[in-house]
Design a protein around this motif. Structure first.
Motif, PDB file in Angstrom:
ATOM      1  N   THR B  21       0.850  -1.195   0.000  1.00  0.00           N
ATOM      2  CA  THR B  21       0.000   0.000   0.000  1.00  0.00           C
ATOM      3  C   THR B  21       0.883   1.241   0.000  1.00  0.00           C
ATOM      4  O   THR B  21       2.057   1.165   0.361  1.00  0.00           O
ATOM      5  CB  THR B  21      -0.886   0.045   1.263  1.00  0.00           C
ATOM      6  OG1 THR B  21      -0.032  -0.041   2.404  1.00  0.00           O
ATOM      7  CG2 THR B  21      -1.870  -1.116   1.281  1.00  0.00           C
ATOM      8  N   LYS B  22       0.303   2.384  -0.375  1.00  0.00           N
ATOM      9  CA  LYS B  22       1.069   3.632  -0.325  1.00  0.00           C
ATOM     10  C   LYS B  22       1.169   4.122   1.115  1.00  0.00           C
ATOM     11  O   LYS B  22       2.184   4.659   1.526  1.00  0.00           O
ATOM     12  CB  LYS B  22       0.361   4.709  -1.162  1.00  0.00           C
ATOM     13  CG  LYS B  22       0.315   4.419  -2.641  1.00  0.00           C
ATOM     14  CD  LYS B  22      -0.177   5.689  -3.371  1.00  0.00           C
ATOM     15  CE  LYS B  22      -0.536   5.371  -4.806  1.00  0.00           C
ATOM     16  NZ  LYS B  22      -1.911   4.801  -4.915  1.00  0.00           N
ATOM     17  N   SER B  23       0.075   3.968   1.855  1.00  0.00           N
ATOM     18  CA  SER B  23       0.045   4.500   3.222  1.00  0.00           C
ATOM     19  C   SER B  23      -0.135   3.355   4.222  1.00  0.00           C
ATOM     20  O   SER B  23      -0.391   2.219   3.851  1.00  0.00           O
ATOM     21  CB  SER B  23      -1.082   5.517   3.355  1.00  0.00           C
ATOM     22  OG  SER B  23      -2.333   4.876   3.216  1.00  0.00           O
ATOM     23  N   LYS B  24       0.004   3.692   5.513  1.00  0.00           N
ATOM     24  CA  LYS B  24      -0.008   2.668   6.566  1.00  0.00           C
ATOM     25  C   LYS B  24      -1.411   2.089   6.797  1.00  0.00           C
ATOM     26  O   LYS B  24      -2.374   2.498   6.161  1.00  0.00           O
ATOM     27  CB  LYS B  24       0.558   3.266   7.860  1.00  0.00           C
ATOM     28  CG  LYS B  24       2.064   3.544   7.761  1.00  0.00           C
ATOM     29  CD  LYS B  24       2.656   4.037   9.069  1.00  0.00           C
ATOM     30  CE  LYS B  24       4.160   4.317   8.881  1.00  0.00           C
ATOM     31  NZ  LYS B  24       4.761   4.915  10.099  1.00  0.00           N
ATOM     32  N   ALA B  25      -1.476   1.126   7.703  1.00  0.00           N
ATOM     33  CA  ALA B  25      -2.739   0.409   7.940  1.00  0.00           C
ATOM     34  C   ALA B  25      -3.805   1.312   8.546  1.00  0.00           C
ATOM     35  O   ALA B  25      -4.951   1.303   8.124  1.00  0.00           O
ATOM     36  CB  ALA B  25      -2.491  -0.785   8.855  1.00  0.00           C
ATOM     37  N   CYS B  27      -3.272   4.830   9.458  1.00  0.00           N
ATOM     38  CA  CYS B  27      -3.079   6.266   9.286  1.00  0.00           C
ATOM     39  C   CYS B  27      -2.376   6.503   7.957  1.00  0.00           C
ATOM     40  O   CYS B  27      -1.940   5.555   7.300  1.00  0.00           O
ATOM     41  CB  CYS B  27      -2.276   6.856  10.445  1.00  0.00           C
ATOM     42  SG  CYS B  27      -0.627   6.177  10.609  1.00  0.00           S
ATOM     43  N   SER B  28      -2.253   7.774   7.565  1.00  0.00           N
ATOM     44  CA  SER B  28      -1.836   8.075   6.184  1.00  0.00           C
ATOM     45  C   SER B  28      -0.331   8.255   5.987  1.00  0.00           C
ATOM     46  O   SER B  28       0.093   8.847   5.013  1.00  0.00           O
ATOM     47  CB  SER B  28      -2.555   9.342   5.706  1.00  0.00           C
ATOM     48  OG  SER B  28      -3.918   9.225   5.940  1.00  0.00           O
ATOM     49  N   ASP B  29       0.507   7.737   6.903  1.00  0.00           N
ATOM     50  CA  ASP B  29       1.962   7.870   6.717  1.00  0.00           C
ATOM     51  C   ASP B  29       2.425   7.060   5.514  1.00  0.00           C
ATOM     52  O   ASP B  29       1.895   5.984   5.244  1.00  0.00           O
ATOM     53  CB  ASP B  29       2.751   7.313   7.911  1.00  0.00           C
ATOM     54  CG  ASP B  29       2.291   7.839   9.239  1.00  0.00           C
ATOM     55  OD1 ASP B  29       1.395   8.702   9.256  1.00  0.00           O
ATOM     56  OD2 ASP B  29       2.819   7.363  10.260  1.00  0.00           O
ATOM     57  N   ASP B  30       3.457   7.569   4.882  1.00  0.00           N
ATOM     58  CA  ASP B  30       4.113   6.901   3.750  1.00  0.00           C
ATOM     59  C   ASP B  30       4.717   5.565   4.204  1.00  0.00           C
ATOM     60  O   ASP B  30       5.265   5.472   5.296  1.00  0.00           O
ATOM     61  CB  ASP B  30       5.240   7.836   3.260  1.00  0.00           C
ATOM     62  CG  ASP B  30       5.735   7.464   1.877  1.00  0.00           C
ATOM     63  OD1 ASP B  30       5.618   6.287   1.498  1.00  0.00           O
ATOM     64  OD2 ASP B  30       6.238   8.364   1.182  1.00  0.00           O
ATOM     65  N   HIS B  40       8.514   9.143   8.347  1.00  0.00           N
ATOM     66  CA  HIS B  40       7.211   8.631   7.927  1.00  0.00           C
ATOM     67  C   HIS B  40       6.381   8.323   9.170  1.00  0.00           C
ATOM     68  O   HIS B  40       6.068   7.169   9.454  1.00  0.00           O
ATOM     69  CB  HIS B  40       7.367   7.386   7.062  1.00  0.00           C
ATOM     70  CG  HIS B  40       7.984   7.666   5.722  1.00  0.00           C
ATOM     71  ND1 HIS B  40       8.359   6.688   4.844  1.00  0.00           N
ATOM     72  CD2 HIS B  40       8.277   8.843   5.111  1.00  0.00           C
ATOM     73  CE1 HIS B  40       8.864   7.238   3.743  1.00  0.00           C
ATOM     74  NE2 HIS B  40       8.835   8.545   3.900  1.00  0.00           N
ATOM     75  N   ASN B  56      -7.183   1.388   6.364  1.00  0.00           N
ATOM     76  CA  ASN B  56      -6.895   1.567   4.951  1.00  0.00           C
ATOM     77  C   ASN B  56      -7.718   0.549   4.145  1.00  0.00           C
ATOM     78  O   ASN B  56      -7.619  -0.657   4.362  1.00  0.00           O
ATOM     79  CB  ASN B  56      -5.396   1.308   4.749  1.00  0.00           C
ATOM     80  CG  ASN B  56      -4.911   1.641   3.362  1.00  0.00           C
ATOM     81  OD1 ASN B  56      -5.685   1.692   2.411  1.00  0.00           O
ATOM     82  ND2 ASN B  56      -3.611   1.873   3.251  1.00  0.00           N
ATOM     83  N   LYS B  57      -8.521   1.053   3.211  1.00  0.00           N
ATOM     84  CA  LYS B  57      -9.397   0.173   2.429  1.00  0.00           C
ATOM     85  C   LYS B  57      -8.598  -0.885   1.657  1.00  0.00           C
ATOM     86  O   LYS B  57      -9.039  -2.013   1.481  1.00  0.00           O
ATOM     87  CB  LYS B  57     -10.211   1.034   1.454  1.00  0.00           C
ATOM     88  CG  LYS B  57     -11.348   0.278   0.836  1.00  0.00           C
ATOM     89  CD  LYS B  57     -12.188   1.148  -0.087  1.00  0.00           C
ATOM     90  CE  LYS B  57     -13.223   0.242  -0.765  1.00  0.00           C
ATOM     91  NZ  LYS B  57     -13.772   0.815  -1.971  1.00  0.00           N
ATOM     92  N   LYS B  58      -7.410  -0.489   1.206  1.00  0.00           N
ATOM     93  CA  LYS B  58      -6.570  -1.410   0.424  1.00  0.00           C
ATOM     94  C   LYS B  58      -6.169  -2.647   1.224  1.00  0.00           C
ATOM     95  O   LYS B  58      -5.938  -3.709   0.664  1.00  0.00           O
ATOM     96  CB  LYS B  58      -5.293  -0.699  -0.050  1.00  0.00           C
ATOM     97  CG  LYS B  58      -5.501   0.179  -1.259  1.00  0.00           C
ATOM     98  CD  LYS B  58      -5.396  -0.619  -2.540  1.00  0.00           C
ATOM     99  CE  LYS B  58      -5.860   0.257  -3.696  1.00  0.00           C
ATOM    100  NZ  LYS B  58      -6.208  -0.474  -4.882  1.00  0.00           N
TER     101      LYS B  58
END
Lengths: 96, 482
Positions: B21-25, B27-30, B40, B56-58
């Motif tokens: 994924t681009k972001s964490k489980a 929260c939106s950190d890289d 990050h 994260n939906k992904k």
């Protein structure tokens, strides 16, 4: 449940805390009070009641996979009691 | 029979796969690997009070994709739980994981072994988050903590104890790595820690049906180490039992420099995780429509392709293995195979020319300078005998690499490689060659038939590689066997 010396020691270990004998005595009293309070609830018959975990009915609070809201390294370390220029510093965990 | 042969090893794995994924489980950190320490991060991943995680939906999507590929049952409702323990790289004091009801239940992965395939059952797959990184060896007095990895989404795949040797573990890990890469849910990079495993090992006398006491070897991040650790641990347990001892349930580390396993010191080993429901994350509900949508978009299964390449395209096991190792290569082959039936030629082209080019130039198939259309035309030139096989590979292909936009036929003409099957032209060369080598002709006629190769070579040289080998062979045979 009985709050005894053995249990306090186990909690101490799990919480990574070192308590003085005074603190042990105090916490033992506090824990007994808490257990007594929770014990009161056991007087109720909850035989057919599902445990309540979520206080509202919301499901699937999901986030789109995108990067945002990050903190700078400086801000991230700002409140740390000990740090170097990049890391948090803690007492040595393993002696290599 | 050695004493070791009387035992069998029973192994179960817990594989941690870091999701792409681009972001964490929560929260939106890289999640990009290799960033400078503690950049990050956010209030959530640092575990600050009053923050709320949000899924994260992904992560759900990737978990379901993997579950579908393994034939797991997808839980339409699942929950998160807290696993509580104190450690420096776990800022919240608990890891968010799934304990009560994981997202995927059951399933299996079929692996290829030397003596046939074997199905390894999956117990379940659950979603969780990674911890940060503790660095113990950079500062004499302190442990340094980097929380970039804290909160990166993981899937933990728990197998049944169906594995019996280090080879089987190797095959299982290799198969799982290939599968997650096909699904594009993880890069499967073991060096960067995107895939690592805990190995549960026990031994028992052959024929026994109850399991022996198991030990868990933690955090193996290379196949070589996993293999060594299992081999060492197996002998250690057998030696212990044979000398009258008993295996104690322990958590072990593997030390690569000694090649030995050793118990992890007690301080880190307080196994009392006090799981309880994570109240900050509502239940995850998955609709059947969501599952069937993902099902429709599933890529082909690597093992299915491996079988198809042998059956449908009549390729050797070796070629099929190389061509299906990566999904992109396999699909590339299938694309080319739609334009030419010369599957062996396509296979050779990819294995001997394209793959080496890609590894030398350190690029991927997507950046390959020759289009599929031109590659098909290239194969066609060989198929139709317009360019000889050797000239095609030695001269035409390098030229195509330099002039990707030009059609192979034009390049072949420019290089004067178009093969002549004009009988008069060929016959003339054959006659010349035979006339120049009367002694060899005599030897051939006396029975040294192997000399046909020599004549072929001479004709090829005289025609500058343009002679059609099949026709040349026919002509030579005709003229020599009068």
């Amino acid at each position: 449940m009985q709050i005894d010396e053995k249990l306090i020691s186990r909690l101490e270990n799990l919480a990574r805390l070192k308590l003085s004998s005074e603190e042990r005595h105090k916490i033992s009293g506090d824990l007994n009070e808490i257990l007594k309070m929770v014990g009161k609830l056991e007087e109720l018959d909850t035989e057919d009641v599902e445990p309540l975990v979520y206080i509202n009915e919301e499901v699937n609070s999901l986030r789109i996979d995108e990067v945002k809201h990050q903190l700078s390294n400086e801000k991230a370390l700002k409140n740390a009691p000990d740090k170097d220029d990049q890391h948090f510093k803690v007492p040595k965990v393993i002696n290599l | 029979m050695s004493i070791y042969d009387q035992y069998e090893t029973v192994i179960g794995l817990e594989i941690h796969v870091q999701l792409a994924t681009k972001s964490k489980a929560f929260c939106s950190d890289d999640t990009t690997f290799g960033a400078s320490p503690n950049t990050h991060v956010s209030a959530i991943s640092l575990g600050h009070p009053g923050t709320l995680p949000r899924l994260n939906k992904k992560q759900i999507e990737y978990a379901v994709k993997l579950g579908l590929a393994l034939g797991s049952e997808i839980s339409l409702k699942s929950y998160f739980d807290r696993k509580n323990y104190f450690y420096t790289d776990l800022p919240k004091g608990y890891q968010i994981t799934q304990d009560r009801l994981p997202i995927c239940i059951g399933g299996e992965l079929e692996v290829r072994l030397k003596d046939g395939n074997k199905k390894i059952r999956i117990h379940h797959i659950h979603m969780e988050e990674d911890a940060g990184k503790s660095i113990h060896d950079q500062d004499p007095k302190n442990t340094l903590v980097d929380l970039n990895r804290a909160g990166v989404p993981l899937l933990e795949i728990v197998s049944e104890p169906d594995l019996r040797s280090a080879e089987e573990v190797d095959a299982f890990m290799t198969g799982m790595r290939q599968l997650v890469r096909y699904l594009e849910v993880s890069d499967g990079n073991m060096q960067e820690g995107s895939m690592r495993c805990d190995v549960n090992v026990s031994v028992r006398k052959k024929g026994d049906t109850t399991l022996g006491q198991r030990c868990e070897i933690k955090n193996l991040n290379s196949m070589r180490y996993a293999r060594k650790a299992i081999e060492f641990e197996t002998s250690r347990q057998i030696d212990l039992i044979e000398s009258g001892g008993k295996v104690a349930q322990e958590t072990l580390n593997f030390n690569p420099s000694t090649g030995k396993t050793a118990p992890i010191r007690d301080k880190e080993n307080a196994h009392d995780y006090r799981y309880f429901p994570e109240p900050d994350l509502p239940p995850v509900i998955i609709s059947k429509a969501f599952i069937s949508e993902l099902e429709k978009a599933q890529p082909p299964h690597p093992l299915a392709l491996f079988n198809q390449f042998q059956k449908k395209y009549k390729l050797s096991e070796y070629d099929a293995n190389l061509l299906t190792e990566e999904k992109l290569t396999a699909l590339f082959f299938i694309d080319l195979a739609q334009h030419s039936k010369n599957y062996k030629a396509i296979s050779n082209l990819i294995i001997n020319k394209i793959n080496p080019y890609l590894s030398e130039s350190n690029t991927g198939l997507n950046d390959f300078p020759i289009s599929k259309k031109h590659l098909s035309e290239f194969i066609q030139l060989i198929d139709e005998n317009k360019v000889s096989n050797s000239m095609a590979y030695q001269r035409l292909f390098p030229e195509m690499l330099k002039n990707g936009e030009k059609a192979p036929l034009d390049l072949a003409e420019k290089l004067n490689l178009i093969q002549s099957s004009d009988s008069d032209f060929l016959e003339q060369i054959v006659d010349e060659v035979l006339a120049k080598n009367p002694d060899k002709v005599a030897t051939y006629k006396k029975g040294k038939k192997g000399l046909i190769g020599f004549f072929m070579g001479e004709v090829m040289r005289a025609s500058k590689g343009k002679a059609d080998p099949k026709k040349t062979n026919g002509l030579l045979a005709k003229k020599l066997n009068v």
